[in-house]
Write an enzyme that holds these catalytic residues in place. Sequence first.
Site, PDB file in Angstrom:
ATOM      1  N   SER A   9     -16.440  -3.509   7.417  1.00  0.00           N
ATOM      2  CA  SER A   9     -15.563  -2.605   8.178  1.00  0.00           C
ATOM      3  C   SER A   9     -15.463  -1.279   7.434  1.00  0.00           C
ATOM      4  CB  SER A   9     -14.183  -3.232   8.386  1.00  0.00           C
ATOM      5  OG  SER A   9     -13.671  -3.741   7.182  1.00  0.00           O
ATOM      6  N   GLU A  11     -13.176   2.374   6.918  1.00  0.00           N
ATOM      7  CA  GLU A  11     -11.869   3.022   7.099  1.00  0.00           C
ATOM      8  C   GLU A  11     -12.000   4.541   7.083  1.00  0.00           C
ATOM      9  OE1 GLU A  11      -8.615   1.402   4.734  1.00  0.00           O
ATOM     10  OE2 GLU A  11      -7.988   3.441   4.238  1.00  0.00           O
ATOM     11  N   THR A  42      -6.151   5.398   8.928  1.00  0.00           N
ATOM     12  CA  THR A  42      -4.896   5.382   8.176  1.00  0.00           C
ATOM     13  C   THR A  42      -3.776   6.102   8.922  1.00  0.00           C
ATOM     14  OG1 THR A  42      -5.429   7.394   6.958  1.00  0.00           O
ATOM     15  CG2 THR A  42      -6.109   5.307   5.963  1.00  0.00           C
ATOM     16  N   ALA A  45       2.641   7.754   6.074  1.00  0.00           N
ATOM     17  CA  ALA A  45       3.962   7.119   6.085  1.00  0.00           C
ATOM     18  C   ALA A  45       5.019   8.129   6.522  1.00  0.00           C
ATOM     19  CB  ALA A  45       4.272   6.555   4.712  1.00  0.00           C
ATOM     20  N   ARG A 101       3.676  -1.208   4.131  1.00  0.00           N
ATOM     21  CA  ARG A 101       4.952  -0.548   3.852  1.00  0.00           C
ATOM     22  C   ARG A 101       4.761   0.956   3.887  1.00  0.00           C
ATOM     23  NH1 ARG A 101       7.491  -0.040  -2.063  1.00  0.00           N
ATOM     24  NH2 ARG A 101       5.802   1.494  -2.092  1.00  0.00           N
ATOM     25  N   ASP A 103       3.756   4.699   1.619  1.00  0.00           N
ATOM     26  CA  ASP A 103       4.372   5.479   0.534  1.00  0.00           C
ATOM     27  C   ASP A 103       4.784   6.802   1.131  1.00  0.00           C
ATOM     28  OD1 ASP A 103       3.942   3.760  -1.682  1.00  0.00           O
ATOM     29  OD2 ASP A 103       1.820   4.320  -1.652  1.00  0.00           O
ATOM     30  N   ALA A 118       6.492  -4.568   3.758  1.00  0.00           N
ATOM     31  CA  ALA A 118       5.470  -4.898   4.763  1.00  0.00           C
ATOM     32  C   ALA A 118       5.683  -6.278   5.388  1.00  0.00           C
ATOM     33  CB  ALA A 118       4.082  -4.806   4.132  1.00  0.00           C
ATOM     34  N   HIS A 144       0.237  -4.254  -7.509  1.00  0.00           N
ATOM     35  CA  HIS A 144       0.780  -3.027  -6.916  1.00  0.00           C
ATOM     36  C   HIS A 144       1.484  -2.230  -8.020  1.00  0.00           C
ATOM     37  CE1 HIS A 144       3.692  -0.577  -4.597  1.00  0.00           C
ATOM     38  NE2 HIS A 144       2.658  -0.466  -3.804  1.00  0.00           N
ATOM     39  N   LYS A 160       4.367 -12.284   2.432  1.00  0.00           N
ATOM     40  CA  LYS A 160       3.852 -11.376   3.475  1.00  0.00           C
ATOM     41  C   LYS A 160       2.767 -12.078   4.293  1.00  0.00           C
ATOM     42  CE  LYS A 160       1.501  -7.780   1.816  1.00  0.00           C
ATOM     43  NZ  LYS A 160       1.194  -6.437   1.275  1.00  0.00           N
ATOM     44  N   GLN A 171      -6.677  -3.329  -2.162  1.00  0.00           N
ATOM     45  CA  GLN A 171      -6.827  -2.024  -2.801  1.00  0.00           C
ATOM     46  C   GLN A 171      -8.195  -2.046  -3.491  1.00  0.00           C
ATOM     47  OE1 GLN A 171      -6.661   1.059  -3.053  1.00  0.00           O
ATOM     48  NE2 GLN A 171      -4.437   1.138  -3.329  1.00  0.00           N
ATOM     49  N   PHE A 211      -7.018   9.671  -8.268  1.00  0.00           N
ATOM     50  CA  PHE A 211      -6.602   8.768  -7.214  1.00  0.00           C
ATOM     51  C   PHE A 211      -6.340   7.363  -7.788  1.00  0.00           C
ATOM     52  CE2 PHE A 211      -7.625   6.813  -2.907  1.00  0.00           C
ATOM     53  CZ  PHE A 211      -6.416   7.218  -2.372  1.00  0.00           C
ATOM     54  N   HIS A 261     -14.723  -4.055   3.013  1.00  0.00           N
ATOM     55  CA  HIS A 261     -14.053  -2.991   3.770  1.00  0.00           C
ATOM     56  C   HIS A 261     -14.254  -1.696   2.983  1.00  0.00           C
ATOM     57  CE1 HIS A 261     -10.932  -1.194   6.365  1.00  0.00           C
ATOM     58  NE2 HIS A 261     -10.468  -0.614   5.263  1.00  0.00           N
TER      59      HIS A 261
HETATM   60  P1  FAD Z   1       4.513  -4.269   0.331  1.00  0.00           P
HETATM   61  O1  FAD Z   1       3.711  -5.503   0.589  1.00  0.00           O
HETATM   62  O2  FAD Z   1       5.825  -4.133   1.026  1.00  0.00           O
HETATM   63  O3  FAD Z   1       4.724  -4.181  -1.254  1.00  0.00           O
HETATM   64  C1  FAD Z   1       5.259  -3.014  -1.878  1.00  0.00           C
HETATM   65  C2  FAD Z   1       5.883  -3.346  -3.219  1.00  0.00           C
HETATM   66  O4  FAD Z   1       7.116  -4.024  -3.035  1.00  0.00           O
HETATM   67  C3  FAD Z   1       5.054  -4.271  -4.116  1.00  0.00           C
HETATM   68  O5  FAD Z   1       5.287  -3.889  -5.447  1.00  0.00           O
HETATM   69  C4  FAD Z   1       5.623  -5.653  -3.836  1.00  0.00           C
HETATM   70  O6  FAD Z   1       5.462  -6.549  -4.918  1.00  0.00           O
HETATM   71  C5  FAD Z   1       7.089  -5.340  -3.560  1.00  0.00           C
HETATM   72  N1  FAD Z   1       7.647  -6.197  -2.495  1.00  0.00           N
HETATM   73  C6  FAD Z   1       7.030  -6.603  -1.368  1.00  0.00           C
HETATM   74  N2  FAD Z   1       7.857  -7.299  -0.574  1.00  0.00           N
HETATM   75  C7  FAD Z   1       9.042  -7.316  -1.213  1.00  0.00           C
HETATM   76  C8  FAD Z   1      10.298  -7.871  -0.882  1.00  0.00           C
HETATM   77  N3  FAD Z   1      10.490  -8.509   0.288  1.00  0.00           N
HETATM   78  N4  FAD Z   1      11.307  -7.706  -1.776  1.00  0.00           N
HETATM   79  C9  FAD Z   1      11.121  -7.028  -2.944  1.00  0.00           C
HETATM   80  N5  FAD Z   1       9.930  -6.481  -3.301  1.00  0.00           N
HETATM   81  C10 FAD Z   1       8.924  -6.617  -2.448  1.00  0.00           C
HETATM   82  N6  FAD Z   1      -0.479   3.828   2.813  1.00  0.00           N
HETATM   83  C11 FAD Z   1      -0.146   4.655   3.831  1.00  0.00           C
HETATM   84  O7  FAD Z   1       0.845   5.380   3.731  1.00  0.00           O
HETATM   85  N7  FAD Z   1      -0.909   4.715   4.975  1.00  0.00           N
HETATM   86  C12 FAD Z   1      -2.003   3.916   5.158  1.00  0.00           C
HETATM   87  O8  FAD Z   1      -2.666   3.985   6.198  1.00  0.00           O
HETATM   88  C13 FAD Z   1      -2.372   3.013   4.098  1.00  0.00           C
HETATM   89  N8  FAD Z   1      -3.421   2.163   4.229  1.00  0.00           N
HETATM   90  C14 FAD Z   1      -3.682   1.244   3.245  1.00  0.00           C
HETATM   91  C15 FAD Z   1      -4.693   0.300   3.432  1.00  0.00           C
HETATM   92  C16 FAD Z   1      -4.966  -0.656   2.458  1.00  0.00           C
HETATM   93  C17 FAD Z   1      -6.071  -1.657   2.705  1.00  0.00           C
HETATM   94  C18 FAD Z   1      -4.229  -0.665   1.241  1.00  0.00           C
HETATM   95  C19 FAD Z   1      -4.546  -1.665   0.165  1.00  0.00           C
HETATM   96  C20 FAD Z   1      -3.210   0.256   1.053  1.00  0.00           C
HETATM   97  C21 FAD Z   1      -2.905   1.204   2.040  1.00  0.00           C
HETATM   98  N9  FAD Z   1      -1.868   2.132   1.901  1.00  0.00           N
HETATM   99  C22 FAD Z   1      -1.560   2.988   2.924  1.00  0.00           C
HETATM  100  C23 FAD Z   1      -1.071   2.180   0.668  1.00  0.00           C
HETATM  101  C24 FAD Z   1       0.196   1.301   0.751  1.00  0.00           C
HETATM  102  O9  FAD Z   1       1.025   1.746   1.798  1.00  0.00           O
HETATM  103  C25 FAD Z   1       0.923   1.423  -0.581  1.00  0.00           C
HETATM  104  O10 FAD Z   1       0.180   0.780  -1.587  1.00  0.00           O
HETATM  105  C26 FAD Z   1       2.371   0.956  -0.582  1.00  0.00           C
HETATM  106  O11 FAD Z   1       2.959   1.353  -1.817  1.00  0.00           O
HETATM  107  C27 FAD Z   1       2.547  -0.540  -0.480  1.00  0.00           C
HETATM  108  O12 FAD Z   1       2.262  -0.996   0.778  1.00  0.00           O
HETATM  109  P2  FAD Z   1       2.215  -2.586   1.066  1.00  0.00           P
HETATM  110  O13 FAD Z   1       2.050  -2.762   2.504  1.00  0.00           O
HETATM  111  O14 FAD Z   1       1.264  -3.232   0.157  1.00  0.00           O
HETATM  112  O15 FAD Z   1       3.731  -2.946   0.624  1.00  0.00           O
END
Ligand code: FAD
Length: 282
Positions: A9, A11, A42, A45, A101, A103, A118, A144, A160, A171, A211, A261
Amino acid sequence: MTSSRPNVSFEFFPAKTEAGHEKLLANARRLAAERPHFFSCTYGAGGSTRDRTLNTVLQLDGEVKVPTAPHLSCVGDSKDDLRSLLTQYQAAGIRRIVALRGDLPSGMGMASGELRYANELVEFIRRETGDHFHIEIAAYPEMHPQARGFEDDMANFVRKARAGADSAITQYFFNADAYFYFVERVRKAGVDTPIVPGIMPVTNYSKLARFSDACGAELPRWMRKQLEAYGDDVQSIQAYGEQVISAMCERLLAGGAPGLHFYTLNQAEPSLAICSNLGLGA
Ligand code: FAD
């Protein structure tokens, strides 16, 4: 190719200018010839690319004719914002979504919005749309950057995945052992969600170093030193990157990775070269 061909895939990110958008479409058409499993696009956020992501997804899906997955992040977006996007994607026949989630860009303050992590977004998408979407989530073999520790991050990933995810994309990383260890730990936790490695082609040293620092991917010393030694010699950097990343992908696939990917950064050539080295072309 046999039916056991790994899923590939690609991106993209939504371009800011008309010229950038045209370049994205041209490169997407070249990558479409590889018969990818899907494209993804993408999302900024807080909704900063809401319309551009939507339009790019609809065009890649409808005109380039590769099933395209929008990324959707929950920080800074209200449930109504998210619901509205889900409705539009559903109506357009989009079947896959990458749930994150996100950033918030610096200056936009701490996480606002109604969903904080997330796993809550995955639950929300399932509640709102049932089984319509194949939900992808993010995984971090090297942890992370904001996680309190590896075990904590692992527990959060498992929660999740269990919230209703179908598969995960990592990542990017340059250490295949980190991926294998992560997958092994997830399996030991009783979760069988497929975890596809995210692959970053190496084309530019200074951008990659910057990055990687920001997103918590480790650029190993042996790579850093070699890339530094090439200085401004872009051709050597690209040739070296292609060789190192192709070798890593080969090892990942041989070790059971279900697909690859590619973070294309809207370019075609670097990903195509790696696919060709791996014999993954159409
Ligand atoms: P989460 O899974 O929510 O995790 C975030 C942090 O919080 C982690 O440290 C985790 O351990 C902690 N955590 C998770 N759940 C909980 C909980 N319930 N309670 C307490 N702590 C918790 N960013 C963008 O803005 N736009 C994009 O399009 C984008 N695409 C991406 C695609 C991929 C394949 C990847 C790997 C990353 C992408 N990102 C994108 C970056 C991502 O949004 C960031 O890395 C963000 O900081 C974390 O997102 P996440 O969904 O992994 O978060």
